[in-house]
Scaffold this motif. Structure first.
Motif, short mmCIF file in Angstrom:
data_model
loop_
_atom_site.label_atom_id
_atom_site.label_comp_id
_atom_site.label_asym_id
_atom_site.label_seq_id
_atom_site.Cartn_x
_atom_site.Cartn_y
_atom_site.Cartn_z
N TYR A 204 78.69 110.33 58.76
CA TYR A 204 78.40 111.35 59.76
C TYR A 204 79.44 111.23 60.88
O TYR A 204 79.46 110.22 61.60
CB TYR A 204 77.00 111.16 60.34
N HIS A 205 80.30 112.22 61.02
CA HIS A 205 81.30 112.24 62.08
C HIS A 205 80.76 113.08 63.25
O HIS A 205 80.49 114.27 63.09
CB HIS A 205 82.61 112.85 61.60
N LEU B 217 75.89 119.18 69.84
CA LEU B 217 76.83 118.26 69.19
C LEU B 217 77.22 118.81 67.82
O LEU B 217 76.37 119.30 67.06
CB LEU B 217 76.21 116.87 69.02
N HIS B 218 78.50 118.71 67.54
CA HIS B 218 79.08 119.14 66.27
C HIS B 218 79.17 117.92 65.36
O HIS B 218 79.82 116.94 65.69
CB HIS B 218 80.49 119.70 66.56
N VAL B 219 78.49 117.97 64.21
CA VAL B 219 78.40 116.82 63.32
C VAL B 219 78.85 117.23 61.92
O VAL B 219 78.35 118.21 61.37
CB VAL B 219 76.96 116.26 63.25
N ASN C 129 89.62 114.22 67.86
CA ASN C 129 88.36 114.64 67.27
C ASN C 129 88.15 113.80 66.03
O ASN C 129 88.93 112.88 65.76
CB ASN C 129 88.36 116.15 66.97
N HIS C 130 87.12 114.09 65.26
CA HIS C 130 86.84 113.19 64.13
C HIS C 130 87.96 113.24 63.09
O HIS C 130 88.20 112.25 62.40
CB HIS C 130 85.49 113.54 63.50
N ASN C 131 88.67 114.37 62.98
CA ASN C 131 89.78 114.44 62.03
C ASN C 131 90.92 113.52 62.44
O ASN C 131 91.35 112.64 61.68
CB ASN C 131 90.31 115.87 61.94
N TYR D 277 82.40 107.98 66.06
CA TYR D 277 82.53 108.69 67.34
C TYR D 277 83.94 108.44 67.86
O TYR D 277 84.37 107.31 68.00
CB TYR D 277 81.49 108.20 68.34
N HIS D 278 84.65 109.51 68.15
CA HIS D 278 86.09 109.46 68.45
C HIS D 278 86.36 109.15 69.92
O HIS D 278 85.46 109.12 70.76
CB HIS D 278 86.73 110.79 68.06
#
Length: 366
Positions: free
Chosen positions: A101-102, A53-55, A77-79, A71-72
């Protein structure tokens, strides 16, 4: 668990909605916040039992306060899912008190390499099981979750099965039900006859929104075309379409052994969203003394992007209701609300958010 770390400077965020529809979307994790001061962020890649996972972590942990974890949804994505919300001017008064934390779902972050052919993508339940591992590795003991669509399902699952981790949860466009056979067959046919771009756009927007083709739709289309690996995206989409029914049971203050979410919850949906009925159904199964439903007027599939200021106001009172916002920090937000009475949130009364039990809540209500 393996964990790689990068450190960069966060100086400006580019939201999905922009005044110039041809402006490119952010394609990496180095963004800029509209906050006047630069914010240091750290990017972690954390291994779990079900994959990596990318955080992206904004800020530093604030004492005993919970962290905000996002969480998207599918195709974002989170952006692109959260920049408009967290870059909102009024939101700055809130987020300075929290570390954020994204979480990006596997393979969905900008620049993610394609999974190998035959890769078994985690199920929605497995994606949710990855979250406690991430929190443990990062030393986070409790959170306020903010999820959209598929991300809302993930965080609702965590709230249901790991109640000690979540103090409160904001669920935007939540659908806790499994797809019926007809819906499943229709989605499979859609995957065959439409491109992944069309499938994602139909997931987010109504036919009216797609026909009008506004900036939000066009920017989302361009983002899916250019910024996300389509093979990885298709795997995530199929996992969401194969989700299991969460089987929540009607909660009440007197119940103690029911399968339900017990933390405070704010459910959000646009009044013309494709998932309006699903959100209302979820609301009906939660504890009415701890749950608020915000139905945003003149809004479709992505309320956190289309109307971030209204959602910021609701989020403010939600967090304040849990005792995490000092009253001295509310001055500018209260003034902003006074200046825009017509867009006030009907579940807010005298600075507190009230739970809606038998009625729905819409912005713009008297």
């Amino acid at each position: 668990m393996a964990d790689t770390l990068q450190e960069v400077q966060l100086t400006e965020a580019v939201p999905l909605v922009s005044k110039n529809p041809v402006q490119p979307l952010v394609k990496d994790d180095v963004n800029q916040s509209k906050s006047p001061d630069p914010v240091t962020i750290k990017v972690h890649d954390i291994d779990t039992a079900y994959g990596n996972l990318h955080v992206t972590v904004h800020g530093v942990h604030k004492g005993n306060r919970p962290a905000i974890v996002t969480y998207h949804d599918i195709g974002l994505n989170h952006n692109t899912c959260f920049d408009a919300l967290f870059a909102d001017e009024d939101m700055q008064e809130i987020i300075k008190h929290f570390c954020i934390y994204h979480i990006d779902a596997p393979g969905q972050y900008p620049g993610a390499p394609a999974f190998p052919e035959g890769y078994q993508y985690p199920s929605m339940e497995q994606l949710a099981e990855m979250v406690p591992t991430v929190l443990h590795d990062l030393g986070v003991k409790n959170i306020i979750g903010v999820g959209v669509g598929a991300g809302a399902y993930v965080l609702a699952y965590v709230a249901l099965h790991y109640p000690s981790l979540i103090e409160g949860v904001v669920l935007i466009n939540i659908d806790i039900s499994a797809k019926g056979w007809f819906d499943w067959a229709a989605s499979k046919f859609s995957e065959i006859t439409h491109t992944i771009v069309d499938v994602v756009l139909n997931h987010h927007f109504t036919q009216t929104e797609l026909h009008e083709g506004g900036d939000l739709v066009q920017n989302c289309r361009r983002h899916v075309l250019q910024d996300i690996n389509h093979y990885n995206l298709a795997l995530f989409f199929r996992a969401y379409n194969s989700r299991k029914d969460m089987d929540l049971q009607k909660a009440s203050p007197a119940s103690s052994n029911l399968n339900t979410i017990r933390c405070p919850a704010l459910l959000v949906v646009g009044d013309s969203s494709n998932v309006g009925d699903a959100v209302v159904e979820c609301n009906s199964k939660l504890d009415p003394t701890k749950t608020s439903l915000l139905k945003m007027s003149d809004c479709g599939g992505l309320p956190q992007v289309a109307q971030p200021n209204k959602l910021t106001e609701a989020f403010k009172y939600f967090v304040q209701g849990m005792g995490h916002m000092p009253s001295s920090s509310m001055t500018r937000l209260v003034r902003s609300r006074t200046q825009s009475r017509n867009s006030s949130i009907c579940s807010i009364d005298d600075g507190r958010m009230r739970s809606r039990t038998r009625s729905q809540c819409s912005t713009g209500s008297p």
